[in-house]
Write a protein that holds these residues in place. Structure first.
Motif, PDB file in Angstrom:
ATOM      1  N   ARG A   2       2.964   4.529  16.336  1.00 16.15           N
ATOM      2  CA  ARG A   2       2.718   4.835  14.798  1.00 16.15           C
ATOM      3  C   ARG A   2       1.226   5.118  14.836  1.00 16.15           C
ATOM      4  NH1 ARG A   2       4.106   1.693   9.670  1.00 16.15           N
ATOM      5  NH2 ARG A   2       6.147   1.714  10.625  1.00 16.15           N
ATOM      6  N   HIS A  30       9.170   9.913   9.601  1.00 14.79           N
ATOM      7  CA  HIS A  30       9.565   8.406   9.988  1.00 14.79           C
ATOM      8  C   HIS A  30      11.006   8.373  10.316  1.00 14.79           C
ATOM      9  CE1 HIS A  30       9.253   4.083  10.658  1.00 14.79           C
ATOM     10  NE2 HIS A  30       8.504   3.647   9.406  1.00 14.79           N
ATOM     11  N   ARG A  67       6.235   9.466   4.214  1.00 17.29           N
ATOM     12  CA  ARG A  67       6.958   9.889   5.267  1.00 17.29           C
ATOM     13  C   ARG A  67       8.393   9.690   5.511  1.00 17.29           C
ATOM     14  NH1 ARG A  67       2.792   6.569   9.002  1.00 17.29           N
ATOM     15  NH2 ARG A  67       3.610   4.506   8.721  1.00 17.29           N
ATOM     16  N   THR A  68       8.762   8.566   4.742  1.00 17.39           N
ATOM     17  CA  THR A  68      10.370   8.184   5.042  1.00 17.39           C
ATOM     18  C   THR A  68      11.036   9.022   4.251  1.00 17.39           C
ATOM     19  OG1 THR A  68      10.392   6.641   3.093  1.00 17.39           O
ATOM     20  CG2 THR A  68       9.323   5.786   4.838  1.00 17.39           C
ATOM     21  N   ARG A 129       6.609   3.700  -2.354  1.00 18.20           N
ATOM     22  CA  ARG A 129       5.209   3.336  -2.812  1.00 18.20           C
ATOM     23  C   ARG A 129       4.316   4.407  -2.661  1.00 18.20           C
ATOM     24  NH1 ARG A 129       1.151   1.946   0.793  1.00 18.20           N
ATOM     25  NH2 ARG A 129       2.222   2.678   2.661  1.00 18.20           N
ATOM     26  N   GLN A 131       1.233   6.075  -1.683  1.00 19.97           N
ATOM     27  CA  GLN A 131       0.462   5.759  -0.595  1.00 19.97           C
ATOM     28  C   GLN A 131      -1.147   6.057  -0.675  1.00 19.97           C
ATOM     29  OE1 GLN A 131       2.833   6.024   2.696  1.00 19.97           O
ATOM     30  NE2 GLN A 131       4.086   5.079   1.133  1.00 19.97           N
ATOM     31  N   PRO A 169      11.677   1.710   1.350  1.00 19.47           N
ATOM     32  CA  PRO A 169      11.611   1.488   2.788  1.00 19.47           C
ATOM     33  C   PRO A 169      10.790   0.335   2.933  1.00 19.47           C
ATOM     34  CG  PRO A 169      10.175   3.296   1.924  1.00 19.47           C
ATOM     35  CD  PRO A 169      11.107   3.046   0.898  1.00 19.47           C
ATOM     36  N   LEU A 170      10.039  -0.216   1.927  1.00 19.80           N
ATOM     37  CA  LEU A 170       9.205  -1.281   1.906  1.00 19.80           C
ATOM     38  C   LEU A 170       7.933  -1.188   2.651  1.00 19.80           C
ATOM     39  CD1 LEU A 170      11.601  -4.254   2.398  1.00 19.80           C
ATOM     40  CD2 LEU A 170      10.937  -3.386   0.316  1.00 19.80           C
ATOM     41  N   PRO A 171       6.691  -1.702   2.263  1.00 21.45           N
ATOM     42  CA  PRO A 171       6.395  -2.869   1.509  1.00 21.45           C
ATOM     43  C   PRO A 171       6.578  -2.270   0.086  1.00 21.45           C
ATOM     44  CG  PRO A 171       4.221  -1.965   2.419  1.00 21.45           C
ATOM     45  CD  PRO A 171       5.338  -1.243   2.988  1.00 21.45           C
TER      46      PRO A 171
HETATM   47  N1  ASP Z   1       7.019   1.264   5.686  1.00 22.69           N
HETATM   48  C1  ASP Z   1       7.077   2.565   5.477  1.00 22.69           C
HETATM   49  C2  ASP Z   1       6.099   3.487   6.522  1.00 22.69           C
HETATM   50  O1  ASP Z   1       5.761   2.971   7.385  1.00 22.69           O
HETATM   51  C3  ASP Z   1       6.807   2.923   3.904  1.00 22.69           C
HETATM   52  C4  ASP Z   1       5.542   2.517   3.517  1.00 22.69           C
HETATM   53  O2  ASP Z   1       4.503   2.325   4.023  1.00 22.69           O
HETATM   54  O3  ASP Z   1       5.443   2.941   2.399  1.00 22.69           O
HETATM   55  O4  ASP Z   1       5.892   4.547   5.948  1.00 22.69           O
END
Ligand code: ASP
Length: 240
Positions: A2, A30, A67-68, A129, A131, A169-171
């Motif tokens: 990551r 992702h 990215r999700t 969310r 970003q 996808p959280l958070p």
């Molecule tokens: N957990 C997800 C990511 O790693 C979504 C996010 O952070 O908003 O992209």
């Protein structure tokens, strides 16, 4: 791996002999999240007696840096034609090359800039969310997401069906001023986010097993998780 930079994981993968799993490369992709999201949709649709063909998937939030949604839309585009609605605030829309890719594969794709516009027959609402960590200083200045982007019980009751799935996808940013997915849906069976996150465990285990070529050695299959109520609930607990 990551990493905060777009393309970093592919660059690393090209320079090594070991298998590399992309756990998120900046605003890029992702893919393991997309697999667990897809697994969740498939599992929930099976439970609801629905099929993917013709399903209406609505994605909202930060579609530019989230990215999700980039990986999920690519994965969904490989399946039977669907209807995909993208709802993003100005400046945070889905990258054009992904919109074009999905359209070129025969899906019906529409872009809107508010959840207040009329929607109907939504099978999946996928929220993301904002970003902010990927914003330039100029973008951050005075940015706030309007309440129009909040997916809450009123939106679901007015615009969606009784069996619409709500995913994230959280958070989740639960602060009211964030206008992310609303906490008033907690406890609503349409909120699939905790089932979704549970699904992340077997899906990631399957990815490891496949890459390590031990998938044929797995003997134990999935069984339901049994949750328990913890004796302490966190910082708001007076006992702490
Ligand atoms: N957990 C997800 C990511 O790693 C979504 C996010 O952070 O908003 O992209």
């Amino acid at each position: 791996m990551r990493h905060p930079e777009l393309g970093s994981v592919a660059e690393f993968a090209a320079a090594t002999h070991v298998p590399v799993i992309n756990g998120g490369d900046g605003p890029g992709e992702h893919p393991s999240q997309a697999l667990l999201d897809f697994y969740t949709i498939d599992k929930e649709f099976t439970r609801l007696g629905k099929g993917l063909a013709g399903a209406h998937v609505l994605m909202t939030g930060d579609l530019k840096y989230g990215r999700t949604v980039h990986s999920l839309i690519k994965l969904l585009s490989l399946y039977a034609p669907m209807r995909i609605t993208l709802v993003a605030p100005p400046g945070l829309e889905m990258p054009g090359h992904l919109v074009d890719l999905v359209a070129s594969r025969g899906h019906r794709i529409e872009q809107r800039d508010s959840l207040a516009q009329g929607y109907a027959d939504v099978d999946v609402v996928y929220t993301t969310r904002i970003q902010k960590e990927r914003f330039t200083a100029e973008m951050s200045e005075g940015f706030s997401l309007s309440r129009d982007f909040t997916v809450d019980r009123a939106f679901l009751d007015a615009r969606c069906g009784r069996d619409t799935l709500v995913m994230h996808p959280l958070p989740r940013d639960s602060r009211p001023e964030a206008n992310d997915l609303d906490v008033d849906l907690n406890g609503d069976p349409r909120l699939a986010i905790f089932r979704q996150t549970d699904n992340g465990i077997p899906v990631r285990m399957a990815i490891f097993a496949t890459l390590l070529e031990v998938d044929d050695l797995i003997e134990q299959e999935l069984r339901p998780v049994r949750w328990f109520v913890p004796p302490r609930v966190g910082v708001d607990d007076p006992a702490l």
